[in-house]
Design a protein around this motif. Structure first.
Motif, PDB file in Angstrom:
ATOM      1  N   GLY A  48     -16.473  56.209  77.872  1.00 31.94           N
ATOM      2  CA  GLY A  48     -16.928  54.836  76.783  1.00 31.94           C
ATOM      3  C   GLY A  48     -18.262  54.906  77.667  1.00 31.94           C
ATOM      4  N   LEU A 151     -14.822  58.956  73.408  1.00 36.24           N
ATOM      5  CA  LEU A 151     -14.068  58.456  73.191  1.00 36.24           C
ATOM      6  C   LEU A 151     -12.566  59.226  73.818  1.00 36.24           C
ATOM      7  CD1 LEU A 151     -14.194  56.802  69.926  1.00 36.24           C
ATOM      8  CD2 LEU A 151     -14.579  55.109  72.534  1.00 36.24           C
ATOM      9  N   SER A 192      -9.602  57.118  66.829  1.00 36.62           N
ATOM     10  CA  SER A 192     -10.389  57.032  68.112  1.00 36.62           C
ATOM     11  C   SER A 192     -11.534  57.162  66.971  1.00 36.62           C
ATOM     12  CB  SER A 192     -11.220  58.717  68.895  1.00 36.62           C
ATOM     13  OG  SER A 192     -10.375  58.427  69.610  1.00 36.62           O
ATOM     14  N   SER A 228     -14.470  49.398  71.575  1.00 37.55           N
ATOM     15  CA  SER A 228     -13.797  50.662  71.594  1.00 37.55           C
ATOM     16  C   SER A 228     -13.061  50.722  72.826  1.00 37.55           C
ATOM     17  CB  SER A 228     -13.923  51.868  70.792  1.00 37.55           C
ATOM     18  OG  SER A 228     -14.795  50.992  69.344  1.00 37.55           O
TER      19      SER A 228
END
Length: 285
Positions: A48, A151, A192, A228
């Motif tokens: 991340g 991700l 993603s 995200s």
């Protein structure tokens, strides 16, 4: 012929932002890959951080590209970046059979090559004639690849092709693979893709205008990156250990809260600067 429209005067040059974002992304990716190689999936949260670093770089690239008057191309730039990036990531993931440490740098290099080809087509075949087009498309492809790898690591703890295409369960000492519920088979890669593409194109799209400031736009990119990460951390409960998933989720939430609070403060700062402003002068009679 193209007309350049300056978005704002940046305090930090683009090349420096690119270097900082790229270094942060690659270092974080390699920490996550090293953790997976050693069997420590609780380092997956570094994926991340890698995505956030890549988005900071990509945000600056989009701003540079779209200063040439193609504001309507901001959303499409995000989609193009991750469309190119997913190709590079999947090709690079196959190299994990040699060594997982090849994947991050291979994904970066392959994406740059794909981006250079697309940039050349845009400028030379489609005749867009934008001076920074070829370089910018190459950078965006690299950003898409690196962010997507980040991700992916958050969600699965791995970057190898075998791990993202199969969901493995041990039953009575026998490893059984399920492909339809894997990261790719279940379509998580599409999640993603969209999370990354929106996080890439949204900051400048939301902040552009005469009052756009680099620190505020970058902070929104960071906030979108952590947002995200939160979604991928929730998904990761299906793929990694509970400890790893909780670590990613907590760090994502903390990162999002801090960056959102800072972005809100910067927004108030810039809004206050316009309170007594008079953007349009009265025409003389």
């Amino acid at each position: 012929m193209s007309v350049k429209v300056e978005a704002s005067h940046d305090g930090i040059p683009h090349n420096k932002v690119m270097a900082m974002g790229l270094i942060l992304a690659l270092v974080s990716l390699y920490i996550a890959v090293a953790g997976a190689f050693a069997g420590y999936d609780y380092l997956a949260f570094f994926g991340g951080i890698a995505a956030v670093g890549a988005l900071i770089w990509g945000n600056s690239t989009i701003k540079k590209l779209c200063s040439y008057g193609i504001g309507t191309g901001v959303p499409s730039a995000g989609m193009l970046a991750f469309g190119s990036g997913v190709i590079a990531m999947l090709f690079a993931a196959k190299l994990a059979v040699i060594s997982p440490f090849l994947v991050p740098i291979a994904g970066l290099v392959i994406a740059l090559i794909v981006g250079l080809v697309l940039g050349w087509i845009s400028n030379s075949v489609l005749n867009m004639k934008i001076p920074v087009m070829t370089r910018s498309i190459a950078e965006l492809a690299a950003v898409g690849s690196v962010a997507l790898m980040g991700l992916t690591v958050v969600a699965t703890g791995h970057v190898s092709f075998s791990e993202i295409t199969a969901f493995n369960i041990d039953i009575l000492g026998i490893t059984v693979s399920f492909y339809d519920v894997s990261y790719i088979g279940a379509g998580i890669i599409a999640v993603s893709f969209m999370l990354g593409a929106i996080a890439l194109q949204h900051p400048f799209n939301a902040c552009l205008g005469p009052g756009e400031k680099q620190d505020r736009t970058n902070m929104l990119a960071i906030e979108c990156g952590f947002l995200s990460m939160i979604v991928m951390a929730v998904i990761s409960f299906a793929f990694v250990s509970l400890v790893a998933a909780w670590i990613s989720l907590v760090i994502g939430l903390i990162g999002w809260f801090v960056s959102y609070k800072k972005y809100f403060a910067l927004s108030k700062r810039d809004a206050a600067a316009w309170l007594d402003a008079k953007p349009f002068s009265d025409a003389e009679e």
